[in-house]
Design a protein around this motif. Structure first.
Motif, PDB file in Angstrom:
ATOM      1  N   UNK A 159       0.854  -1.188   0.000  1.00  0.00           N
ATOM      2  CA  UNK A 159       0.000   0.000   0.000  1.00  0.00           C
ATOM      3  C   UNK A 159       0.889   1.237   0.000  1.00  0.00           C
ATOM      4  N   UNK A 160       0.664   2.149  -0.938  1.00  0.00           N
ATOM      5  CA  UNK A 160       1.467   3.360  -1.029  1.00  0.00           C
ATOM      6  C   UNK A 160       1.040   4.367   0.035  1.00  0.00           C
ATOM      7  N   UNK A 161       1.994   5.161   0.494  1.00  0.00           N
ATOM      8  CA  UNK A 161       1.659   6.183   1.479  1.00  0.00           C
ATOM      9  C   UNK A 161       2.510   7.425   1.267  1.00  0.00           C
ATOM     10  N   UNK A 162       1.970   8.551   1.736  1.00  0.00           N
ATOM     11  CA  UNK A 162       2.647   9.837   1.639  1.00  0.00           C
ATOM     12  C   UNK A 162       1.741  10.901   2.231  1.00  0.00           C
ATOM     13  N   UNK A 163       2.094  12.149   2.017  1.00  0.00           N
ATOM     14  CA  UNK A 163       1.239  13.239   2.488  1.00  0.00           C
ATOM     15  C   UNK A 163      -0.027  13.279   1.640  1.00  0.00           C
ATOM     16  N   UNK A 164      -1.141  13.688   2.254  1.00  0.00           N
ATOM     17  CA  UNK A 164      -2.406  13.725   1.526  1.00  0.00           C
ATOM     18  C   UNK A 164      -2.296  14.585   0.270  1.00  0.00           C
ATOM     19  N   UNK A 165      -1.706  15.782   0.402  1.00  0.00           N
ATOM     20  CA  UNK A 165      -1.626  16.670  -0.763  1.00  0.00           C
ATOM     21  C   UNK A 165      -0.778  16.053  -1.861  1.00  0.00           C
ATOM     22  N   UNK A 166       0.230  15.256  -1.466  1.00  0.00           N
ATOM     23  CA  UNK A 166       1.047  14.573  -2.459  1.00  0.00           C
ATOM     24  C   UNK A 166       0.279  13.459  -3.157  1.00  0.00           C
ATOM     25  N   UNK A 167      -0.567  12.741  -2.401  1.00  0.00           N
ATOM     26  CA  UNK A 167      -1.401  11.699  -2.999  1.00  0.00           C
ATOM     27  C   UNK A 167      -2.402  12.312  -3.969  1.00  0.00           C
ATOM     28  N   UNK A 168      -3.020  13.404  -3.542  1.00  0.00           N
ATOM     29  CA  UNK A 168      -4.022  14.080  -4.383  1.00  0.00           C
ATOM     30  C   UNK A 168      -3.406  14.546  -5.695  1.00  0.00           C
ATOM     31  N   UNK A 169      -2.104  14.884  -5.676  1.00  0.00           N
ATOM     32  CA  UNK A 169      -1.434  15.352  -6.898  1.00  0.00           C
ATOM     33  C   UNK A 169      -1.492  14.302  -8.008  1.00  0.00           C
ATOM     34  N   UNK A 170      -1.645  13.044  -7.639  1.00  0.00           N
ATOM     35  CA  UNK A 170      -1.721  11.974  -8.639  1.00  0.00           C
ATOM     36  C   UNK A 170      -3.092  11.912  -9.306  1.00  0.00           C
ATOM     37  N   UNK A 171      -4.053  12.675  -8.799  1.00  0.00           N
ATOM     38  CA  UNK A 171      -5.420  12.609  -9.307  1.00  0.00           C
ATOM     39  C   UNK A 171      -5.856  13.886 -10.034  1.00  0.00           C
ATOM     40  N   UNK A 172      -4.909  14.752 -10.350  1.00  0.00           N
ATOM     41  CA  UNK A 172      -5.267  15.977 -11.078  1.00  0.00           C
ATOM     42  C   UNK A 172      -5.825  15.588 -12.445  1.00  0.00           C
ATOM     43  N   UNK A 173      -7.032  16.052 -12.806  1.00  0.00           N
ATOM     44  CA  UNK A 173      -7.632  15.683 -14.092  1.00  0.00           C
ATOM     45  C   UNK A 173      -6.748  16.088 -15.275  1.00  0.00           C
ATOM     46  N   UNK A 174      -6.824  15.310 -16.336  1.00  0.00           N
ATOM     47  CA  UNK A 174      -5.995  15.575 -17.515  1.00  0.00           C
ATOM     48  C   UNK A 174      -6.234  16.968 -18.075  1.00  0.00           C
ATOM     49  N   UNK A 175      -7.477  17.452 -18.005  1.00  0.00           N
ATOM     50  CA  UNK A 175      -7.778  18.755 -18.601  1.00  0.00           C
ATOM     51  C   UNK A 175      -7.140  19.909 -17.832  1.00  0.00           C
TER      52      UNK A 175
END
Length: 495
Positions: A159-175
């Motif tokens: 299971x991957x872990x890190x800071x929440x804001x860093x995890x959220x960075x992986x979900x930025x929409x393509x647009x």
């Protein structure tokens, strides 16, 4: 108007209508969330241990599931961290948001495939509500920045872990990828000061329209921008017109920010945490943030005044009152049950349900029974500085129980940008404002139990140096507004 901004307005209208469906039916919405959470978790270890199969009502839940904090769930979370399945929630979490704890050391907050989308949607919907209300969507064509933690993730038992804001960075929409700054490489820089300097270099000549982050750290970015450009941020970024923030109250920073920017800009307040995304500002004209009742979180509220009594009453959304200080308790589709996140809130509206964050249940001053909370010191400081040229970079408050002479007092450690001409008069104004905010404090002053507030001036960058010294410079870290001891203030450098 670009195609992108037209599309944003249409999407905003759709999301607004969707929000109204649950916001106008709050009690039924929370009941559906509650029933769904119990149904999905009844075969987990926690669900079996707490007889979820017998829970039919919210009162059944309160009888079976005690209020807890991270320590109370740690025995379960430790199993999840080891890779075991179906412990707090079905299956395994997608991620752990790693945060720093006090007694627990590192804390691992699970993020599941059911909970993760709500973190992303809430931030998006806050912007869409702003577009719907204001009609302003031009900013979608410019560059946007969020000052956040590194997106580099580690792994523990698959299971991957890190800071929440860093995890959220992986979900930025393509647009949004082409609009988003800084670069991935810069975002991965761990050292905060190095990172901010790199962000300044990357963004200095860009068309920045939206800037987001915790105010204290955005302030550092703005100061470095102004120093490099020799002019206010609003002149460097002529199309910058939206500031998005969370984590702390913006009001103590507003005057300083307007000075750094050189003009006023609209702002959106968010209430995100590793444990869930709880609320966002849905209106520029109404006080408070819309409590997200349809996002996989069941809320309970305990009056702060009752919290440390035996078996305090747990109120549901239909039982809350305006202006009362409540401890926020959550149960979530990430497997947190009866969980005290430590924040206190007050309701500013019941139609729809809007809240403000009033402080932390552990961050208060009650050395003499006054129980001063974060909202009160922030409001007092705002009142004392309004209409003046006084600007404040940062502050915190602690009790001085054993002064060298005279009565005890509340000591305000303040890092001024523009100091008051008469510090004694400012302290008097601040004390008067505090007495309006808290009647118990007023009684202590009148009864000569306490003397009036004392102000200690903090050296320039004193708060930044303190945060750096404890390894918490930048990211989502923030200074507590007040403490019931002198652990923080004794480490701050005074003038």
């Amino acid at each position: 108007m670009s195609i992108k901004s037209i599309a944003a307005k249409l999407f905003a209208q759709k999301i607004y209508k969707k929000t109204q469906l649950w916001a106008t039916n709050p009690i039924a919405t929370q009941q559906r969330v509650f029933e769904d959470l119990i149904r999905q978790a009844k075969n987990t270890q926690f669900g079996i241990d707490h007889h979820f199969d017998q829970i039919k009502t919210v009162q059944d839940f309160a009888n079976n599931v005690p209020i807890c904090d991270y320590e109370g769930l740690k025995s379960y979370i430790d199993k999840v961290v080891k890779g075991e399945e179906n412990i707090l929630w079905k299956g395994k979490p997608l991620y752990f948001a790693k945060t720093s704890g006090t007694t627990s050391g590192a804390k691992y907050i699970p993020l599941t495939k059911e909970s993760m989308p709500f973190h992303i949607e809430a931030a998006r919907n806050a912007i869409l509500h702003y577009i719907h209300e204001t009609g302003n969507a031009d900013f979608v064509d410019g560059k946007m920045i969020f000052l956040q933690g590194s997106p580099i993730l580690e792994e523990k038992n698959g299971i991957q872990f890190g800071r929440l804001s860093g995890i959220v960075a992986h979900f930025v929409p393509k647009y949004l990828q082409k609009n988003r700054m800084p670069s991935w490489e810069t975002n991965c820089i761990e050292d905060w000061e190095t990172k901010v300097n790199a962000i300044v270099g990357e963004t200095f000549d860009q068309n920045m329209t939206v800037i987001s982050g915790i105010p204290s750290w955005v302030q550092m970015y703005f100061e470095k921008l102004s120093q490099k450009g020799g002019k206010p941020v609003g002149e460097l970024f002529k199309n910058f017109n939206l500031f998005i923030y969370g984590g702390v109250n913006y009001e103590p920073y507003r005057a300083k920010f307007e000075n750094l920017i050189g003009r006023k800009v609209n702002s959106i307040e968010l209430f995100p945490a590793s444990e869930g995304f709880f609320a966002y500002q849905d209106s520029q004209h109404e006080k408070g943030m819309l409590l997200l009742l349809n996002s996989g979180i069941f809320y309970e509220f305990i009056k702060s005044a009752d919290f440390y009594t035996q078996n305090p009453k747990r109120h549901t959304i239909g039982e809350v009152e305006l202006g009362v200080n409540y401890v926020l308790i959550i149960s979530t589709n990430a497997g947190l049950w009866g969980y005290n996140i430590g924040d206190t809130v007050q309701f500013t509206s019941l139609k729809p349900y809007r809240i403000i964050v009033s402080g932390r249940i552990k961050h208060y001053i009650s050395a003499f029974g006054e129980h001063v909370i974060g909202k009160e010191v922030e409001s007092a400081l705002q009142e004392a500085t309004i209409g003046t040229e006084i600007r404040i970079n940062e502050f915190t408050v602690a009790p001085q129980i054993n002064p060298n002479e005279g009565l005890p007092y509340h000591e305000w450690y303040i890092e001024f940008e523009n100091e008051p001409e008469n510090l004694k008069a400012f302290a008097e104004a601040l004390d008067n404002a505090m007495r309006k905010q808290n009647i118990y404090y007023d009684d202590l002053i009148v009864g000569k139990v306490l003397q009036k507030v004392v102000i200690a001036k903090v050296v320039k960058n004193g708060f930044q140096d303190y945060m750096k010294s404890i390894g918490k410079l930048g990211g989502q870290n923030k200074i507590p507004r007040l403490s019931n001891d002198r652990g923080i203030v004794d480490l701050l450098g005074k003038k």
